[in-house]
Design an enzyme around this catalytic site. Structure first.
Site, PDB file in Angstrom:
ATOM      1  N   ASP A 192      55.126  32.291  11.211  1.00 36.26           N
ATOM      2  CA  ASP A 192      54.834  33.100  12.423  1.00 36.26           C
ATOM      3  C   ASP A 192      54.640  34.384  12.135  1.00 36.26           C
ATOM      4  O   ASP A 192      54.948  35.113  11.030  1.00 36.26           O
ATOM      5  CB  ASP A 192      56.403  33.168  13.061  1.00 36.26           C
ATOM      6  N   ASN A 200      48.802  42.849  19.756  1.00 38.28           N
ATOM      7  CA  ASN A 200      48.120  42.689  20.826  1.00 38.28           C
ATOM      8  C   ASN A 200      48.267  43.936  21.639  1.00 38.28           C
ATOM      9  O   ASN A 200      47.206  44.468  22.534  1.00 38.28           O
ATOM     10  CB  ASN A 200      48.642  41.590  21.767  1.00 38.28           C
ATOM     11  N   ASP A 242      43.438  37.710  18.702  1.00 39.30           N
ATOM     12  CA  ASP A 242      42.693  36.602  18.474  1.00 39.30           C
ATOM     13  C   ASP A 242      42.036  36.379  17.120  1.00 39.30           C
ATOM     14  O   ASP A 242      42.431  35.302  16.337  1.00 39.30           O
ATOM     15  CB  ASP A 242      41.705  36.102  19.554  1.00 39.30           C
ATOM     16  N   ASP A 288      51.660  32.444  18.399  1.00 40.47           N
ATOM     17  CA  ASP A 288      51.612  32.994  17.053  1.00 40.47           C
ATOM     18  C   ASP A 288      52.294  32.248  16.047  1.00 40.47           C
ATOM     19  O   ASP A 288      52.380  32.727  14.948  1.00 40.47           O
ATOM     20  CB  ASP A 288      51.733  34.510  16.834  1.00 40.47           C
TER      21      ASP A 288
END
Length: 214
Positions: free
Chosen positions: A98, A106, A115, A141
Site C-alpha cells: 500500500d 494526489n 498515476d 493504491d
C-alpha cells in the site's frame, strides 16, 4: 497483449474461404476472380475482429493504468492457483503493498503525478518478483503479489528487495514516496483468500502505524 484472437480470426477466415473456393472449383471446374481477390480483405477483417477480441480479453484481466493484472483476474484464478499449490504440496505467500499517504500525493502534486507513482510501483513489483509470481493492482493504491513460498529466508529476501527499491522510488519521481507491506502464508495462516488478505492487511497497517510513531 496476446495475439491468439488475431491469429485465430485471420487464419480461420482464410481456411473457411479456401474451403468455399475448393468446393466451387471441384463443382464447377472454375473459380470466380472476385473470390480470389477477396482473400486479403477477409484475412484483414479476421485480423481486425480478432484484435477486438484480444483487447477485450486483455482489459478484462489487466489494469488499464499500470498494465499488471487486476482484481478480477485474481478473483477468477485464485482457486486454480491454490489448488495447484495444494497438489504440489507447496506453499504460497501473499503480499499486500500500500502506498503511504497517496491521497496527499494526489492533492499536493496532482493526479498525473499520482498515476505516475502507481505505474512506477507496479513496475518495481514486477522487476522484484519472479515471472511465475502474480502481481496485481487490487484497487486504488493497493497492490497484491502472490508467489511460491520457499521459506522465511526467501520471503525476507523478496521483502528486502522490494523495500530497497521503494526507497529509491522517491528519487525517480522527485517526490517523497513510501509504501507499507504486509504478508500472509498459504496454508499456514489460512486456506481462504480473504482470510489471507485480512492477515496481510493487518500486518501492512501495523507497518504503516509504526512509521507514524517515529
Amino acid at each position: 497483449m496476446k495475439y491468439s484472437g488475431r491469429i485465430v480470426g485471420s487464419l480461420g477466415l482464410f481456411l473457411l474461404h479456401s474451403v468455399y473456393i475448393f468446393y466451387y472449383y471441384f463443382r464447377d471446374n472454375s473459380v470466380e476472380p472476385l473470390d480470389l481477390y477477396s482473400y486479403p480483405f477477409l484475412v484483414f477483417f479476421g485480423y481486425w475482429a480478432g484484435k477486438q477480441y484480444d483487447k477485450v480479453r486483455f482489459y478484462s484481466e489487466k489494469d488499464e493504468l499500470t498494465g499488471i493484472y487486476n482484481r478480477r483476474f485474481v478473483m477468477n484464478t485464485y482457486d486454480k492457483i491454490f489448488s495447484f499449490a495444494e497438489r504440489a504440496n507447496s506453499k504460497l505467500f501473499i503480499l499486500v503493498v500500500d502506498c503511504d499517504s497517496f491521497k496527499t500525493i494526489n492533492d499536493t502534486y496532482g493526479h498525473h503525478k499520482g498515476d505516475m507513482v502507481l505505474i512506477k510501483i507496479s513496475e518495481l513489483l514486477v522487476e522484484s518478483t519472479r515471472k511465475s509470481d502474480i502481481v496485481a493492482r487490487w484497487g486504488g493504491d493497493e497492490f497484491l503479489v502472490i508467489g511460491h513460498y520457499n521459506g522465511e529466508a526467501g520471503l525476507e529476501t523478496v521483502l528486502n528487495r522490494l523495500e530497497k527499491k521503494l526507497e529509491n522510488l522517491s528519487d525517480q519521481v522527485k517526490i517523497p514516496v513510501k509504501a507499507s507491506i504486509g504478508s500472509a502464508i498459504y496454508p499456514n495462516d489460512s486456506m481462504d483468500l480473504f482470510e489471507l488478505l485480512k492477515k496481510a492487511d493487518g500486518q501492512m497497517y501495523n507497518c504503516k502505524a509504526s512509521k507514524s510513531i517515529f
